[in-house]
Design a protein around this motif. Structure first.
Motif, PDB file in Angstrom:
ATOM      1  N   PRO A 166      -3.830 -11.911  -4.805  1.00 14.31           N
ATOM      2  CA  PRO A 166      -4.731 -10.994  -4.985  1.00 14.31           C
ATOM      3  C   PRO A 166      -4.187  -9.569  -5.261  1.00 14.31           C
ATOM      4  O   PRO A 166      -5.160  -8.639  -5.159  1.00 14.31           O
ATOM      5  CB  PRO A 166      -5.635 -11.153  -3.836  1.00 14.31           C
ATOM      6  N   MET A 167      -2.824  -9.295  -5.185  1.00 14.72           N
ATOM      7  CA  MET A 167      -2.182  -8.144  -5.049  1.00 14.72           C
ATOM      8  C   MET A 167      -2.919  -7.104  -6.168  1.00 14.72           C
ATOM      9  O   MET A 167      -3.182  -7.441  -7.265  1.00 14.72           O
ATOM     10  CB  MET A 167      -0.727  -8.182  -5.383  1.00 14.72           C
ATOM     11  N   GLY A 168      -3.103  -6.061  -5.667  1.00 15.34           N
ATOM     12  CA  GLY A 168      -3.722  -4.942  -6.543  1.00 15.34           C
ATOM     13  C   GLY A 168      -5.126  -4.491  -6.031  1.00 15.34           C
ATOM     14  O   GLY A 168      -5.686  -3.404  -6.169  1.00 15.34           O
ATOM     15  N   MET A 169      -5.516  -5.670  -5.275  1.00 13.17           N
ATOM     16  CA  MET A 169      -7.085  -5.457  -4.788  1.00 13.17           C
ATOM     17  C   MET A 169      -6.889  -4.404  -3.416  1.00 13.17           C
ATOM     18  O   MET A 169      -5.917  -4.346  -2.954  1.00 13.17           O
ATOM     19  CB  MET A 169      -7.904  -6.573  -4.245  1.00 13.17           C
ATOM     20  N   ALA A 170      -8.130  -3.725  -2.902  1.00 12.57           N
ATOM     21  CA  ALA A 170      -7.970  -3.223  -1.759  1.00 12.57           C
ATOM     22  C   ALA A 170      -7.874  -4.227  -0.598  1.00 12.57           C
ATOM     23  O   ALA A 170      -8.081  -5.496  -1.004  1.00 12.57           O
ATOM     24  CB  ALA A 170      -9.444  -2.688  -1.508  1.00 12.57           C
ATOM     25  N   LYS A 171      -7.333  -3.871   0.374  1.00 13.99           N
ATOM     26  CA  LYS A 171      -6.756  -4.755   1.497  1.00 13.99           C
ATOM     27  C   LYS A 171      -7.852  -5.807   2.069  1.00 13.99           C
ATOM     28  O   LYS A 171      -7.372  -6.943   2.308  1.00 13.99           O
ATOM     29  CB  LYS A 171      -5.975  -4.294   2.323  1.00 13.99           C
ATOM     30  N   ARG A 172      -8.858  -5.195   2.416  1.00 16.86           N
ATOM     31  CA  ARG A 172     -10.033  -6.017   2.870  1.00 16.86           C
ATOM     32  C   ARG A 172     -10.436  -7.026   1.987  1.00 16.86           C
ATOM     33  O   ARG A 172     -10.547  -8.480   2.036  1.00 16.86           O
ATOM     34  CB  ARG A 172     -11.217  -5.408   3.418  1.00 16.86           C
ATOM     35  N   PRO A 173     -10.760  -6.690   0.801  1.00 16.67           N
ATOM     36  CA  PRO A 173     -11.072  -7.808  -0.429  1.00 16.67           C
ATOM     37  C   PRO A 173      -9.948  -8.844  -0.652  1.00 16.67           C
ATOM     38  O   PRO A 173     -10.214  -9.960  -1.138  1.00 16.67           O
ATOM     39  CB  PRO A 173     -11.228  -6.985  -1.671  1.00 16.67           C
ATOM     40  N   GLY A 204      -1.719  11.557 -11.782  1.00 14.63           N
ATOM     41  CA  GLY A 204      -2.510  10.966 -10.762  1.00 14.63           C
ATOM     42  C   GLY A 204      -2.102   9.659 -10.299  1.00 14.63           C
ATOM     43  O   GLY A 204      -1.100   8.924 -10.864  1.00 14.63           O
ATOM     44  N   SER A 205      -2.873   9.204  -9.381  1.00 15.64           N
ATOM     45  CA  SER A 205      -2.429   7.909  -8.723  1.00 15.64           C
ATOM     46  C   SER A 205      -3.599   7.189  -8.443  1.00 15.64           C
ATOM     47  O   SER A 205      -4.512   8.142  -7.780  1.00 15.64           O
ATOM     48  CB  SER A 205      -1.269   7.924  -7.933  1.00 15.64           C
ATOM     49  N   THR A 206      -3.620   5.823  -8.172  1.00 14.41           N
ATOM     50  CA  THR A 206      -4.633   4.878  -7.626  1.00 14.41           C
ATOM     51  C   THR A 206      -3.992   4.137  -6.934  1.00 14.41           C
ATOM     52  O   THR A 206      -2.809   3.791  -7.254  1.00 14.41           O
ATOM     53  CB  THR A 206      -5.802   4.420  -8.559  1.00 14.41           C
ATOM     54  N   THR A 207      -4.652   3.546  -5.742  1.00 14.06           N
ATOM     55  CA  THR A 207      -3.970   2.629  -4.825  1.00 14.06           C
ATOM     56  C   THR A 207      -4.786   1.635  -4.146  1.00 14.06           C
ATOM     57  O   THR A 207      -5.756   2.219  -3.658  1.00 14.06           O
ATOM     58  CB  THR A 207      -2.750   3.284  -4.018  1.00 14.06           C
ATOM     59  N   VAL A 213      -4.969  -6.978 -11.752  1.00 14.08           N
ATOM     60  CA  VAL A 213      -6.307  -6.055 -11.289  1.00 14.08           C
ATOM     61  C   VAL A 213      -6.201  -4.595 -11.745  1.00 14.08           C
ATOM     62  O   VAL A 213      -6.994  -3.979 -12.069  1.00 14.08           O
ATOM     63  CB  VAL A 213      -6.681  -6.157  -9.976  1.00 14.08           C
ATOM     64  N   GLY A 214      -4.738  -4.007 -11.731  1.00 14.88           N
ATOM     65  CA  GLY A 214      -4.510  -2.656 -11.801  1.00 14.88           C
ATOM     66  C   GLY A 214      -4.675  -2.412 -13.167  1.00 14.88           C
ATOM     67  O   GLY A 214      -4.930  -1.288 -13.897  1.00 14.88           O
ATOM     68  N   ILE A 215      -3.996  -3.508 -14.053  1.00 12.31           N
ATOM     69  CA  ILE A 215      -4.307  -3.434 -15.657  1.00 12.31           C
ATOM     70  C   ILE A 215      -5.756  -3.493 -15.951  1.00 12.31           C
ATOM     71  O   ILE A 215      -6.046  -2.376 -16.855  1.00 12.31           O
ATOM     72  CB  ILE A 215      -3.414  -4.406 -16.351  1.00 12.31           C
ATOM     73  N   GLY A 216      -6.564  -4.253 -15.215  1.00  9.01           N
ATOM     74  CA  GLY A 216      -7.838  -4.336 -15.552  1.00  9.01           C
ATOM     75  C   GLY A 216      -8.549  -3.117 -15.226  1.00  9.01           C
ATOM     76  O   GLY A 216      -9.491  -2.706 -15.916  1.00  9.01           O
ATOM     77  N   GLU A 217      -8.214  -2.407 -14.218  1.00  9.33           N
ATOM     78  CA  GLU A 217      -8.773  -0.977 -13.768  1.00  9.33           C
ATOM     79  C   GLU A 217      -8.661  -0.164 -15.091  1.00  9.33           C
ATOM     80  O   GLU A 217      -9.490   0.587 -15.466  1.00  9.33           O
ATOM     81  CB  GLU A 217      -8.155  -0.582 -12.534  1.00  9.33           C
ATOM     82  N   GLY A 218      -7.535  -0.122 -15.526  1.00 11.44           N
ATOM     83  CA  GLY A 218      -7.438   0.930 -16.471  1.00 11.44           C
ATOM     84  C   GLY A 218      -7.931   0.488 -17.877  1.00 11.44           C
ATOM     85  O   GLY A 218      -8.358   1.454 -18.730  1.00 11.44           O
ATOM     86  N   LEU A 219      -7.899  -0.762 -18.415  1.00  9.03           N
ATOM     87  CA  LEU A 219      -8.629  -1.373 -19.578  1.00  9.03           C
ATOM     88  C   LEU A 219     -10.393  -1.169 -19.244  1.00  9.03           C
ATOM     89  O   LEU A 219     -10.894  -0.813 -20.197  1.00  9.03           O
ATOM     90  CB  LEU A 219      -8.325  -2.851 -19.480  1.00  9.03           C
TER      91      LEU A 219
END
Length: 270
Positions: free
Chosen positions: A46-53, A121-124, A187-193
């Motif tokens: 699940p990498m890329g998700m927030a850590k609790r999810p 910018g950055s998201t994480t 999921v990070g690519i999905g975020e951008g798309l």
């Protein structure tokens, strides 16, 4: 730049922590403390998700869910996710600090992007607590972002577009077709798309390949080629407009996207 205005980077596996190793040991150690063994490969899914999810997604994997139920007598629920997350956080903070080395080429590429007039910018999926440890270490190595959007800053995280939208607000850049998202996870690519941005997948330095530089240097050519091809395929399947080995390879892609945008092409048409 004729068209582009900003590049939004992920952190682990994209600009720091070659192989995206920091969270993996923390996940494995945390589950082990609760009597459930998980593998690095399982932890990466699940990498890329927030850590609790991310923890919730791990517990939803059938093998891990069955192992937890066998060990504890009942299936895991929200209370168990909270308990795992509470133990995971300090472990992840310490691991992120240990693995906060910049990926080769990151500082130079960002300096050149800024010289081209682009904002950074950055998201994480990391929390602000974790990023408070990483940001000064990255800055000392020559990398800094104009904004850092963390898990918890928006109602939903990846793969929703909300973190990207927040970054675009912080950067004062729109529309999304003038922005490039660079990430090593699906999921990070999905975020951008989902946001409507151009997307670049980072294959070899990131989670899909999942090896340190030393491990890659020790790898024979055939294994490297096979793992590289699979990492590229994973990110292409996620929908990335382009896939590169590491951030060091980014500039030609940025120029190509800028030229496409100047011709009137949009990310959704690419």
């Amino acid at each position: 730049m004729a068209h582009l205005r900003a590049v939004v980077f992920d952190w682990a596996g994209t600009v720091i922590d070659y192989g995206s190793c920091a969270p993996m040991g923390a996940f494995v150690e945390t589950f082990a403390a609760f009597g459930v063994e998980i593998s690095i490969a399982e932890a990466r899914v699940p990498m890329g998700m927030a850590k609790r999810p991310h923890i919730a997604a791990l517990l939803a994997q059938p093998r891990i869910r069955a192992a937890w139920t066998a060990r504890h007598g009942t299936p895991p629920g929200e209370a168990e996710i909270d308990a795992l997350y509470a133990m995971f956080l300090p472990r992840n903070v310490a691991a992120a600090r240990r693995y906060a080395t910049l990926i080769p080429g990151a500082a130079d590429v960002v300096a050149r992007l800024r010289a081209m007039g682009l904002r950074i910018g950055s998201t994480t999926g990391y929390t602000h607590e974790i990023m408070a440890e990483i940001i000064p270490l990255a800055r000392a190595q020559g990398f800094a972002a104009d904004c850092v959007v963390c898990t918890g800053d928006t109602p939903q995280g990846r793969p929703s577009p909300m973190m990207m939208w927040r970054a675009m607000i912080d950067l004062d850049v729109w529309p999304a077709s003038r922005v490039v998202k660079v990430d090593d996870t699906g999921v990070g690519i999905g975020e951008g798309l989902a946001a409507g941005a151009w997307t670049v997948g980072v294959a070899v330095s990131g989670n899909s390949f999942g090896c340190t530089e030393d491990e890659i240097r020790a790898m024979d050519a055939a294994e490297f080629a096979d793992r590289r091809a699979r990492a590229h395929d994973t990110l292409r399947t996620a929908g990335a407009h382009a896939v590169i080995d590491s951030v060091a390879d980014l500039l030609p892609v940025i120029r190509a996207f800028d030229a496409a945008g100047a011709r009137g092409e949009a990310p959704g048409e690419a």
